[in-house]
Write an enzyme that holds these catalytic residues in place. Structure first.
Site, short mmCIF file in Angstrom:
data_model
loop_
_atom_site.label_atom_id
_atom_site.label_comp_id
_atom_site.label_asym_id
_atom_site.label_seq_id
_atom_site.Cartn_x
_atom_site.Cartn_y
_atom_site.Cartn_z
CG HIS A 37 -2.07 -0.97 1.11
ND1 HIS A 37 -2.97 -1.22 2.13
CD2 HIS A 37 -2.46 -1.78 0.09
CE1 HIS A 37 -3.84 -2.14 1.75
NE2 HIS A 37 -3.56 -2.50 0.52
CG ASN A 71 -7.41 -9.49 14.50
OD1 ASN A 71 -7.90 -8.77 15.36
ND2 ASN A 71 -7.32 -9.12 13.23
CG LEU A 72 -6.97 -7.10 19.31
CD1 LEU A 72 -7.51 -5.69 19.53
CD2 LEU A 72 -6.03 -7.50 20.46
CB ALA A 78 0.33 -8.67 17.28
#
Ligand code: OAD
Length: 236
Positions: A109, A202-203, A220
């Site tokens: 990105h 991930n949470l 993380a």
């Protein structure tokens, strides 16, 4: 645990959260305070380049101050101590992977510390402001520099390379990404159908749930170092 030869680590904003950087889609996320249509589309930049430059100049000030956290540093350790080809494919425009001295990093990105000339394609490193008066040092044209950030409506960077990495990896780790922005959201699927073991950090579960063999929930900065220590230990 099997011995892996090709590891791809996909990262998203969640890996930088413990470095104090806002994710995009949390309640106080960047996209809640700044609508995507105003700052992250090709049309927005054509409509009002000065406004878009201001946004990324401000964001840059915040991102360059941030320091890597234990999750970024765990990747450095893995790359040093585990005998595999290990690539980092990041959706993040911050430079925390570089600051942690990770290697083989692909910023699909774009990255906040660069601007690209829309006239000649020249890329400059820039930790200061870029604006509509900036002159390209290569072609000398003024006003054509754009933040080297992939806007919605543009192609991602390094996709040929990333595609081949995904097709050949045997372990795919996805860390701190909500899995809603394509094509990155489909990377797990490509890795999985080509035989990789796939793990999400991930949470909470994400929309890509189905293609992950394993989920490791939690921050993380805690879960990744523990996982990586185990991977290294089991390889010795
Ligand atoms: P999001 O903000 O969509 O998602 C961040 C994810 O990280 C969420 O799923 C959180 O649950 C998780 N998370 C938060 N803190 C965490 C922690 N400490 N440990 C582990 N996970 C945590 O961000 P991205 O998925 O990166 O594109 O967003 C993808 C793209 O959307 C971005 O690259 C950006 C945006 O539009 C561009 O700017 C081109």
């Amino acid at each position: 645990m099997p011995e892996y030869k090709n590891i791809v680590i996909l990262t998203g904003a969640g890996i930088s959260a413990e470095s104090g950087l806002a994710t995009f889609r949390s309640s106080n996320g960047l996209w809640n305070n700044h609508p995507v249509e105003d700052v992250a589309t090709v049309e927005a930049f054509q409509r009002n380049p000065a406004y878009v430059h201001d946004f990324y100049n401000e964001l840059k000030k915040e991102l360059v101050k941030a320091q890597p956290n234990p999750a970024h540093l765990a990747i450095t350790k893995l790359q040093k101590e585990y005998p595999a080809k290990i690539s980092v494919v990041t959706q993040n425009v911050d430079t925390l992977h570089e600051k942690a001295q990770n290697s083989n990093i692909y910023h699909i990105h774009g990255q906040i510390n660069q601007a690209v000339c829309q006239n000649c394609g020249h890329i400059i490193e820039t930790f200061g402001d870029v604006d509509t008066q900036t002159v390209c040092p290569n072609c000398q044209v003024m006003g054509m520099m754009k933040p080297n950030i992939v806007f919605f409506g543009e192609n991602l960077l390094y996709m040929d390379k990333v595609d081949s990495l995904l097709r050949t990896c045997d372990l795919f780790l996805s860390i701190g990404t909500s899995g809603v922005v394509f094509p990155a959201a489909a990377f797990v699927q490509i890795a999985k159908i080509n035989g990789a073991h796939t793990i999400e950090f991930n949470l909470e579960p994400t929309s890509n749930n189905y293609y992950f063999d394993q989920h490791i929930f939690g921050k993380a900065g805690t879960t990744l170092p523990a996982f990586i220590d185990e991977l290294i230990k089991n390889n010795k």
